[in-house]
Write a protein that holds these residues in place. Structure first.
Motif, PDB file in Angstrom:
ATOM      1  N   GLN A 141      -4.495  12.032 -12.330  1.00 58.83           N
ATOM      2  CA  GLN A 141      -4.560  12.180 -10.879  1.00 58.83           C
ATOM      3  C   GLN A 141      -4.430  10.820 -10.205  1.00 58.83           C
ATOM      4  O   GLN A 141      -5.044   9.837 -10.627  1.00 58.83           O
ATOM      5  CB  GLN A 141      -5.875  12.830 -10.465  1.00 58.83           C
ATOM      6  N   ILE A 142      -3.652  10.785  -9.142  1.00 56.47           N
ATOM      7  CA  ILE A 142      -3.446   9.553  -8.371  1.00 56.47           C
ATOM      8  C   ILE A 142      -4.772   9.001  -7.856  1.00 56.47           C
ATOM      9  O   ILE A 142      -5.011   7.798  -7.877  1.00 56.47           O
ATOM     10  CB  ILE A 142      -2.485   9.810  -7.184  1.00 56.47           C
ATOM     11  N   SER A 143      -5.651   9.874  -7.425  1.00 58.60           N
ATOM     12  CA  SER A 143      -6.929   9.446  -6.833  1.00 58.60           C
ATOM     13  C   SER A 143      -7.822   8.692  -7.817  1.00 58.60           C
ATOM     14  O   SER A 143      -8.738   7.990  -7.407  1.00 58.60           O
ATOM     15  CB  SER A 143      -7.682  10.655  -6.279  1.00 58.60           C
ATOM     16  N   ARG A 144      -7.551   8.787  -9.107  1.00 56.49           N
ATOM     17  CA  ARG A 144      -8.378   8.133 -10.118  1.00 56.49           C
ATOM     18  C   ARG A 144      -7.781   6.805 -10.612  1.00 56.49           C
ATOM     19  O   ARG A 144      -8.301   6.192 -11.528  1.00 56.49           O
ATOM     20  CB  ARG A 144      -8.611   9.081 -11.282  1.00 56.49           C
ATOM     21  N   LEU A 145      -6.699   6.361  -9.981  1.00 57.98           N
ATOM     22  CA  LEU A 145      -6.029   5.134 -10.398  1.00 57.98           C
ATOM     23  C   LEU A 145      -6.553   3.923  -9.642  1.00 57.98           C
ATOM     24  O   LEU A 145      -6.960   4.030  -8.487  1.00 57.98           O
ATOM     25  CB  LEU A 145      -4.526   5.241 -10.145  1.00 57.98           C
ATOM     26  N   SER A 146      -6.499   2.775 -10.280  1.00 59.78           N
ATOM     27  CA  SER A 146      -6.858   1.530  -9.603  1.00 59.78           C
ATOM     28  C   SER A 146      -5.700   1.095  -8.706  1.00 59.78           C
ATOM     29  O   SER A 146      -4.579   1.608  -8.808  1.00 59.78           O
ATOM     30  CB  SER A 146      -7.133   0.430 -10.642  1.00 59.78           C
ATOM     31  N   PHE A 147      -5.951   0.124  -7.856  1.00 64.93           N
ATOM     32  CA  PHE A 147      -4.911  -0.416  -6.981  1.00 64.93           C
ATOM     33  C   PHE A 147      -3.736  -0.946  -7.802  1.00 64.93           C
ATOM     34  O   PHE A 147      -2.580  -0.694  -7.496  1.00 64.93           O
ATOM     35  CB  PHE A 147      -5.489  -1.522  -6.091  1.00 64.93           C
ATOM     36  N   ILE A 148      -4.034  -1.688  -8.867  1.00 61.56           N
ATOM     37  CA  ILE A 148      -2.985  -2.276  -9.700  1.00 61.56           C
ATOM     38  C   ILE A 148      -2.183  -1.191 -10.400  1.00 61.56           C
ATOM     39  O   ILE A 148      -0.954  -1.283 -10.499  1.00 61.56           O
ATOM     40  CB  ILE A 148      -3.587  -3.263 -10.725  1.00 61.56           C
ATOM     41  N   GLU A 149      -2.842  -0.153 -10.902  1.00 61.95           N
ATOM     42  CA  GLU A 149      -2.112   0.948 -11.541  1.00 61.95           C
ATOM     43  C   GLU A 149      -1.180   1.625 -10.544  1.00 61.95           C
ATOM     44  O   GLU A 149      -0.020   1.924 -10.863  1.00 61.95           O
ATOM     45  CB  GLU A 149      -3.081   1.981 -12.121  1.00 61.95           C
ATOM     46  N   LYS A 150      -1.658   1.848  -9.335  1.00 63.03           N
ATOM     47  CA  LYS A 150      -0.810   2.455  -8.300  1.00 63.03           C
ATOM     48  C   LYS A 150       0.380   1.560  -7.976  1.00 63.03           C
ATOM     49  O   LYS A 150       1.495   2.026  -7.768  1.00 63.03           O
ATOM     50  CB  LYS A 150      -1.615   2.722  -7.032  1.00 63.03           C
ATOM     51  N   GLN A 151       0.134   0.266  -7.949  1.00 62.50           N
ATOM     52  CA  GLN A 151       1.196  -0.695  -7.645  1.00 62.50           C
ATOM     53  C   GLN A 151       2.261  -0.684  -8.744  1.00 62.50           C
ATOM     54  O   GLN A 151       3.458  -0.663  -8.462  1.00 62.50           O
ATOM     55  CB  GLN A 151       0.577  -2.080  -7.504  1.00 62.50           C
TER      56      GLN A 151
ATOM     57  N   GLN B 175       0.877  -1.180   0.000  1.00 59.77           N
ATOM     58  CA  GLN B 175       0.000   0.000   0.000  1.00 59.77           C
ATOM     59  C   GLN B 175       0.905   1.218   0.000  1.00 59.77           C
ATOM     60  O   GLN B 175       1.439   1.601   1.022  1.00 59.77           O
ATOM     61  CB  GLN B 175      -0.906   0.015   1.241  1.00 59.77           C
ATOM     62  N   ASN B 176       1.100   1.815  -1.151  1.00 62.62           N
ATOM     63  CA  ASN B 176       2.045   2.915  -1.256  1.00 62.62           C
ATOM     64  C   ASN B 176       1.389   4.264  -1.009  1.00 62.62           C
ATOM     65  O   ASN B 176       0.184   4.408  -1.091  1.00 62.62           O
ATOM     66  CB  ASN B 176       2.747   2.886  -2.616  1.00 62.62           C
ATOM     67  N   THR B 177       2.218   5.232  -0.693  1.00 61.24           N
ATOM     68  CA  THR B 177       1.762   6.585  -0.411  1.00 61.24           C
ATOM     69  C   THR B 177       2.231   7.518  -1.511  1.00 61.24           C
ATOM     70  O   THR B 177       3.390   7.465  -1.909  1.00 61.24           O
ATOM     71  CB  THR B 177       2.329   7.078   0.939  1.00 61.24           C
ATOM     72  N   TRP B 178       1.329   8.344  -1.980  1.00 60.46           N
ATOM     73  CA  TRP B 178       1.654   9.329  -3.004  1.00 60.46           C
ATOM     74  C   TRP B 178       1.525  10.711  -2.384  1.00 60.46           C
ATOM     75  O   TRP B 178       0.552  11.008  -1.710  1.00 60.46           O
ATOM     76  CB  TRP B 178       0.712   9.174  -4.195  1.00 60.46           C
ATOM     77  N   TRP B 179       2.514  11.553  -2.612  1.00 66.43           N
ATOM     78  CA  TRP B 179       2.557  12.852  -1.963  1.00 66.43           C
ATOM     79  C   TRP B 179       1.923  13.964  -2.781  1.00 66.43           C
ATOM     80  O   TRP B 179       1.438  14.939  -2.235  1.00 66.43           O
ATOM     81  CB  TRP B 179       4.010  13.215  -1.625  1.00 66.43           C
ATOM     82  N   ASP B 180       1.953  13.843  -4.085  1.00 70.73           N
ATOM     83  CA  ASP B 180       1.407  14.894  -4.950  1.00 70.73           C
ATOM     84  C   ASP B 180       0.178  14.391  -5.679  1.00 70.73           C
ATOM     85  O   ASP B 180      -0.057  13.195  -5.770  1.00 70.73           O
ATOM     86  CB  ASP B 180       2.479  15.351  -5.947  1.00 70.73           C
ATOM     87  N   GLU B 181      -0.606  15.321  -6.243  1.00 72.54           N
ATOM     88  CA  GLU B 181      -1.881  14.969  -6.871  1.00 72.54           C
ATOM     89  C   GLU B 181      -1.751  14.198  -8.174  1.00 72.54           C
ATOM     90  O   GLU B 181      -2.535  13.305  -8.444  1.00 72.54           O
ATOM     91  CB  GLU B 181      -2.695  16.236  -7.148  1.00 72.54           C
ATOM     92  N   THR B 182      -0.772  14.568  -9.003  1.00 76.10           N
ATOM     93  CA  THR B 182      -0.643  13.893 -10.293  1.00 76.10           C
ATOM     94  C   THR B 182       0.564  12.955 -10.288  1.00 76.10           C
ATOM     95  O   THR B 182       1.487  13.111  -9.496  1.00 76.10           O
ATOM     96  CB  THR B 182      -0.489  14.890 -11.454  1.00 76.10           C
ATOM     97  N   ILE B 183       0.543  12.026 -11.199  1.00 76.23           N
ATOM     98  CA  ILE B 183       1.613  11.039 -11.289  1.00 76.23           C
ATOM     99  C   ILE B 183       2.955  11.709 -11.546  1.00 76.23           C
ATOM    100  O   ILE B 183       3.936  11.445 -10.861  1.00 76.23           O
ATOM    101  CB  ILE B 183       1.290  10.019 -12.402  1.00 76.23           C
ATOM    102  N   GLY B 184       2.996  12.598 -12.530  1.00 73.15           N
ATOM    103  CA  GLY B 184       4.250  13.233 -12.914  1.00 73.15           C
ATOM    104  C   GLY B 184       4.917  14.008 -11.799  1.00 73.15           C
ATOM    105  O   GLY B 184       6.149  14.067 -11.717  1.00 73.15           O
ATOM    106  N   GLU B 185       4.140  14.593 -10.910  1.00 70.07           N
ATOM    107  CA  GLU B 185       4.696  15.374  -9.798  1.00 70.07           C
ATOM    108  C   GLU B 185       5.457  14.495  -8.798  1.00 70.07           C
ATOM    109  O   GLU B 185       6.257  14.999  -8.026  1.00 70.07           O
ATOM    110  CB  GLU B 185       3.583  16.114  -9.057  1.00 70.07           C
TER     111      GLU B 185
END
Length: 83
Positions: A39-49, A6-16
């Motif tokens: 936006q990170i919030s619109r990604l699935s679990f697998i995409e975030k992984q 379960q990873n943590t993302w600090w900024d709103e978009t992927i590129g940031e």
């Protein structure tokens, strides 16, 4: 560097979140060209992984500790990551 399941993302978009361009690696793991604007919030679990693994590769470290880096991923994606 630790990359938890379960990873943590600090900024709103992927590129940031990246410290350097990772376009080739994003394409290898089947992300479209405009991925860095999403936006990170619109990604699935697998995409975030998958993105967490790419984020890990954007840093230089002596060792990477991964908690289930390819769990729940498709076989072809896992093969590309391990290559």
């Amino acid at each position: 560097m630790l990359v938890p399941l379960q990873n943590t993302w600090w900024d709103e978009t992927i590129g940031e979140n990246f410290n350097q361009p990772m376009g080739h690696t994003l394409n290898t793991l089947r992300f479209p060209e405009n991925t860095t604007d999403r936006q990170i919030s619109r990604l699935s679990f697998i995409e975030k992984q998958r993105l967490a693994l790419i984020l890990e590769l954007s840093y230089t470290a002596q060792a990477f500790l991964q908690d289930g880096p390819s769990v729940n991923m498709e076989t072809d994606t896992t093969s590309k990551i391990e290559a």
